[in-house]
Design a protein around this motif. Structure first.
Motif, PDB file in Angstrom:
ATOM      1  N   UNK A 107      24.681  17.426  40.055  1.00 58.39           N
ATOM      2  CA  UNK A 107      24.003  17.587  38.833  1.00 58.39           C
ATOM      3  C   UNK A 107      22.906  18.404  38.982  1.00 58.39           C
ATOM      4  N   UNK A 108      23.002  19.803  38.131  1.00 57.80           N
ATOM      5  CA  UNK A 108      21.886  20.755  38.622  1.00 57.80           C
ATOM      6  C   UNK A 108      20.627  20.660  37.362  1.00 57.80           C
ATOM      7  N   UNK A 109      20.005  19.709  37.734  1.00 58.47           N
ATOM      8  CA  UNK A 109      18.642  19.391  37.055  1.00 58.47           C
ATOM      9  C   UNK A 109      17.365  19.870  37.480  1.00 58.47           C
ATOM     10  N   UNK A 110      17.543  20.974  37.969  1.00 55.08           N
ATOM     11  CA  UNK A 110      16.079  21.691  38.535  1.00 55.08           C
ATOM     12  C   UNK A 110      15.143  21.817  37.610  1.00 55.08           C
ATOM     13  N   UNK A 136      24.998  21.187  34.275  1.00 56.77           N
ATOM     14  CA  UNK A 136      23.274  21.080  33.758  1.00 56.77           C
ATOM     15  C   UNK A 136      23.498  20.013  32.522  1.00 56.77           C
ATOM     16  N   UNK A 137      22.483  18.940  32.913  1.00 56.92           N
ATOM     17  CA  UNK A 137      22.375  18.120  31.747  1.00 56.92           C
ATOM     18  C   UNK A 137      21.272  18.285  30.587  1.00 56.92           C
ATOM     19  N   UNK A 138      21.585  19.437  30.073  1.00 61.90           N
ATOM     20  CA  UNK A 138      20.752  19.874  28.913  1.00 61.90           C
ATOM     21  C   UNK A 138      21.567  19.386  27.670  1.00 61.90           C
ATOM     22  N   UNK A 139      22.608  18.847  27.912  1.00 56.80           N
ATOM     23  CA  UNK A 139      23.343  18.407  26.443  1.00 56.80           C
ATOM     24  C   UNK A 139      24.703  18.151  26.717  1.00 56.80           C
ATOM     25  N   UNK A 140      25.281  17.655  25.920  1.00 55.60           N
ATOM     26  CA  UNK A 140      26.708  17.247  26.111  1.00 55.60           C
ATOM     27  C   UNK A 140      27.607  18.414  26.350  1.00 55.60           C
ATOM     28  N   UNK A 141      28.445  18.335  27.271  1.00 51.80           N
ATOM     29  CA  UNK A 141      29.692  19.105  27.396  1.00 51.80           C
ATOM     30  C   UNK A 141      30.112  19.776  26.261  1.00 51.80           C
ATOM     31  N   UNK A 142      30.522  21.116  26.272  1.00 51.53           N
ATOM     32  CA  UNK A 142      31.180  21.685  25.050  1.00 51.53           C
ATOM     33  C   UNK A 142      32.423  22.403  25.487  1.00 51.53           C
ATOM     34  N   UNK A 199      36.177  13.332  40.934  1.00 53.73           N
ATOM     35  CA  UNK A 199      35.551  13.903  41.963  1.00 53.73           C
ATOM     36  C   UNK A 199      35.470  12.913  43.326  1.00 53.73           C
ATOM     37  N   UNK A 200      35.324  13.358  44.374  1.00 51.04           N
ATOM     38  CA  UNK A 200      35.335  12.767  45.687  1.00 51.04           C
ATOM     39  C   UNK A 200      34.108  12.535  46.328  1.00 51.04           C
ATOM     40  N   UNK A 201      33.044  13.405  46.004  1.00 55.87           N
ATOM     41  CA  UNK A 201      31.802  13.090  46.500  1.00 55.87           C
ATOM     42  C   UNK A 201      30.752  13.216  45.477  1.00 55.87           C
ATOM     43  N   UNK A 202      29.516  12.469  45.559  1.00 59.36           N
ATOM     44  CA  UNK A 202      28.663  12.799  44.528  1.00 59.36           C
ATOM     45  C   UNK A 202      28.497  11.731  43.647  1.00 59.36           C
ATOM     46  N   UNK A 203      27.521  11.676  42.575  1.00 55.88           N
ATOM     47  CA  UNK A 203      26.702  12.721  42.506  1.00 55.88           C
ATOM     48  C   UNK A 203      25.731  13.060  43.318  1.00 55.88           C
ATOM     49  N   UNK A 204      25.230  14.363  43.399  1.00 55.63           N
ATOM     50  CA  UNK A 204      24.141  14.839  44.040  1.00 55.63           C
ATOM     51  C   UNK A 204      23.271  15.368  43.010  1.00 55.63           C
TER      52      UNK A 204
END
Length: 340
Positions: A56-59, A25-31, A83-88
């Motif tokens: 990318x879970x940006x609902x 979820x692109x709510x911030x930097x990965x921790x 990764x092999x497919x995406x980003x979706x």
């Protein structure tokens, strides 16, 4: 939900090609906790010769930052997790989710044969839900009491004139076998949940029109061919709800592997909101991710303490039996941070 403690036997796996996924979820930097989950998801796929999907879970409109998503993808590449497919992008799939909700709304519950619709409008506010019941002890989920289950058409119309409703999915009664969901988690073993007791009727769409997480990930995993879902153990209780949705929508069930969380020394789960050891900070300290990957791997029994190594080097060492033997949450204390 009851968590089994028998780690002597592994869950049987289907003889099919593994398709896994990253779903940040692109709510911030990965921790650091996100890194651990992504690493294990990637290792499971690569050790099986499978393929990886990036979604990318940006609902949520509050998490629709393309810049944050770009940073996440850059961090994954830095870690050596390809990764092999995406980003979706979930934000581009609203019509697909709406069609799935329409399918659910057009169905009746066969068990009990009372012609009840599977979905219904719910006008309960968050504060009303919290006041009505205590959260379930295992994950903080509030068990819905069915307040809006029996509203008449006139009551629905009157309340809809005041505020827009959410949409809930009806679950079977507690004594109905259809509402008892069981599965074998790759790390935590046999699981069993009675939906009516553990969560009650749950949301498939919020009152602001945003599709609920449970519905979206079920549709996405099915359409993207995902056969294995690896994520933090805080989402262990979500699997039965998702399996119930999969059965209603005619989808198969992926296998699930839930992994330990990384927590602060006071037991608090690491979070993006509080910038706990995010990748921006960590990348400033390290030219390569080897020490970071080694520190996580050592706590999971995949490496020796102090060992530095790449994600690729871990592939031949990975096994779910090893993860199952090291499934206690990982405390990020001074000893863990000695690699800094």
């Amino acid at each position: 939900m009851n968590i089994a403690h028998d780690t002597n036997t592994a869950c049987p796996t289907a003889p099919k090609r593994v398709v896994g996924r990253f779903a940040p979820t692109p709510s911030g930097r990965m921790h650091l906790g996100n890194v651990a989950s992504c690493l294990l998801a990637w290792l499971s796929v690569r050790s099986a010769g499978g393929r990886m999907v990036l979604r990318i879970e940006d609902l949520d409109p509050r998490a629709q930052s393309r810049e944050a998503a770009r940073l996440i993808m850059d961090d994954l590449r830095w870690l050596g997790l390809d990764w092999d497919e995406g980003p979706f992008w979930q934000s581009e799939r609203a019509e697909i989710y709406a069609a799935a909700i329409d399918r659910l709304g057009g169905s009746g519950i066969e068990a009990g044969s009372r012609g009840l619709r599977l979905t219904y409008p719910c006008f309960c506010t968050r504060s009303e839900l919290h006041a009505a019941t205590a959260p379930h002890a295992s994950d903080g989920t509030y068990v819905y009491a069915g307040t809006c289950r029996g509203l008449s058409p006139d009551e629905v119309a009157a309340r809809a004139a005041v505020r827009p409703p959410a949409t809930r999915l009806r679950v079977p009664e507690a004594d109905d076998p259809a509402g008892v969901i069981g599965f074998c988690d790759l790390a935590y073993g046999e699981q069993r949940e009675v939906l009516a007791c553990e969560c009650g009727d749950f949301l498939v769409r919020r009152s602001d029109g945003v599709v609920a997480y449970q519905l979206a990930v079920v549709v996405d995993d099915a359409e993207m061919g995902v056969t294995q879902v690896v994520r933090g153990r805080d989402l262990l209780g979500s699997a039965p709800r998702q399996m119930y949705l999969q059965s209603l929508l005619g989808y198969g069930n992926p296998e699930y592997g839930h992994v330990p969380l990384l927590v602060a020394s006071d037991g608090r789960r690491l979070s993006k909101r509080e910038r706990d050891l995010d990748l921006g900070t960590l990348r400033e300290r390290f030219e390569t991710p080897s020490a970071l990957i080694g520190a996580i791997a050592s706590r999971l029994g995949l490496a020796e303490a102090g060992e530095t190594l790449t994600a690729d080097a871990l592939v031949p060492r990975f096994s779910w039996k090893m993860v199952a033997n090291h499934r206690e949450d990982i405390v990020v204390d001074e000893d863990f941070l000695s690699f800094v």
